[in-house]
Write a protein that holds these residues in place. Structure first.
Motif, PDB file in Angstrom:
ATOM      1  N   MET A 108       2.407  -9.038   8.577  1.00  0.00           N
ATOM      2  CA  MET A 108       2.252  -8.035   7.521  1.00  0.00           C
ATOM      3  C   MET A 108       1.563  -6.810   8.115  1.00  0.00           C
ATOM      4  SD  MET A 108       3.479  -9.223   4.662  1.00  0.00           S
ATOM      5  CE  MET A 108       2.660  -8.346   3.327  1.00  0.00           C
ATOM      6  N   LEU A 156       0.322  -2.801   7.395  1.00  0.00           N
ATOM      7  CA  LEU A 156       0.067  -1.754   6.412  1.00  0.00           C
ATOM      8  C   LEU A 156       0.821  -0.488   6.797  1.00  0.00           C
ATOM      9  CD1 LEU A 156      -1.505  -0.763   3.916  1.00  0.00           C
ATOM     10  CD2 LEU A 156      -3.285   0.010   5.488  1.00  0.00           C
ATOM     11  N   PHE A 179       6.821  -4.469   0.928  1.00  0.00           N
ATOM     12  CA  PHE A 179       6.134  -4.943  -0.262  1.00  0.00           C
ATOM     13  C   PHE A 179       5.181  -3.870  -0.782  1.00  0.00           C
ATOM     14  CE2 PHE A 179       7.495  -9.288  -0.367  1.00  0.00           C
ATOM     15  CZ  PHE A 179       7.730  -9.642   0.948  1.00  0.00           C
ATOM     16  N   TYR A 229       3.289  -2.439   2.319  1.00  0.00           N
ATOM     17  CA  TYR A 229       3.247  -3.247   3.523  1.00  0.00           C
ATOM     18  C   TYR A 229       4.662  -3.488   4.012  1.00  0.00           C
ATOM     19  CZ  TYR A 229      -1.700  -4.544   3.170  1.00  0.00           C
ATOM     20  OH  TYR A 229      -3.078  -4.529   3.146  1.00  0.00           O
ATOM     21  N   PHE A 269      -0.700   0.050  -2.185  1.00  0.00           N
ATOM     22  CA  PHE A 269      -0.341  -0.091  -0.774  1.00  0.00           C
ATOM     23  C   PHE A 269       1.156  -0.356  -0.631  1.00  0.00           C
ATOM     24  CE2 PHE A 269      -4.673  -0.721   0.870  1.00  0.00           C
ATOM     25  CZ  PHE A 269      -5.346  -1.155  -0.254  1.00  0.00           C
TER      26      PHE A 269
END
Lengths: 116, 113
Positions: free
Chosen positions: B45, B47, B91, B37, B35
């Motif tokens: 946060m 996605l 991230f 983020y 993923f």
């Protein structure tokens, strides 16, 4: 839907005090988790749950307890706060814990905790 | 245990240009998810994009795409036509067989007008 909610948004504790960070989701998600984010770092998993009555430890579980008595709620307890627990805490949930399912995690807004 | 490494603490890009954020990971598993983020100053946060390791095709979401190199254990994020609203921490995260997400240390992206 309110999504994932966390209370409080901010908290200051003294060393040795205990408290509970609240987390609730109204999406009927199976999976819930708690992370901490320290300055300049990514999130680290504290505890997680794959359903009511089932919890397990993550990467950094020491000093924290969790329980999951309902699908909706997943509180995080600090037993005896220490300055090293100063951090931002995020709760997250996802529809399923199964990797092949819808495992997108939805995050709450975070709780900033300072331990003096 | 898996590790996720983001080697670029900070990146900057001119508005409307393209930028690529790097991520590498270490694992012995063959089936997993990756993923990206986004975390804006609000701390929320969000996605951005998700990649399933068993799928060869790179994931794409509008201006965001990934370059997934499974053998090299590399998962980079490309942002095209960068916008001011793209400025944030990004991230990379790995979802393992034990139902746990492991995050990289993050890359701060600055977008210059």
């Amino acid at each position: 839907n309110a999504g994932v909610t966390q209370t409080p948004k901010f908290q200051v504790l003294k060393t040795g005090q205990s408290m509970t960070l609240q987390c609730a989701q109204d999406m009927n998600h199976e999976y819930m988790s708690w992370y901490r984010q320290d300055p300049g770092m990514g999130l680290r998993l504290i505890h997680y749950s794959v359903g009511a009555g089932i919890t397990d430890q993550g990467e950094v579980p020491n000093g924290y307890n969790v329980s999951r008595s309902t699908t909706e709620d997943f509180p995080l307890r600090l037993l005896s706060a220490a300055p090293s627990q100063t951090s931002v805490y995020f709760c997250a949930s996802s529809p399923t814990y199964l990797r092949r399912g819808n495992n997108e995690q939805f995050f709450g807004p975070g709780t900033r905790l300072t331990v003096l | 245990a898996q590790t996720v490494t983001q080697s670029q603490p900070e990146m900057s890009v001119q508005e409307a240009e393209t930028v690529t954020l790097s991520c590498t990971y270490d694992t012995s598993e063959s089936d997993y998810y990756l993923f990206w983020y986004k975390q804006p100053p609000s701390r929320q946060m969000i996605l951005v994009i998700r990649q399933e390791a068993y799928k060869q095709q790179n994931a794409t979401e509008n201006r965001f795409s990934v370059n997934f190199q499974k053998a090299a254990k590399s998962f980079s994020l490309k942002i095209s036509d960068s916008q001011l609203g793209d400025a944030a921490m990004y991230f990379c995260a790995y979802h393992n067989a034990g139902n746990m997400l492991t995050f990289g240390g993050g890359t701060r992206l600055m977008v210059k007008p």
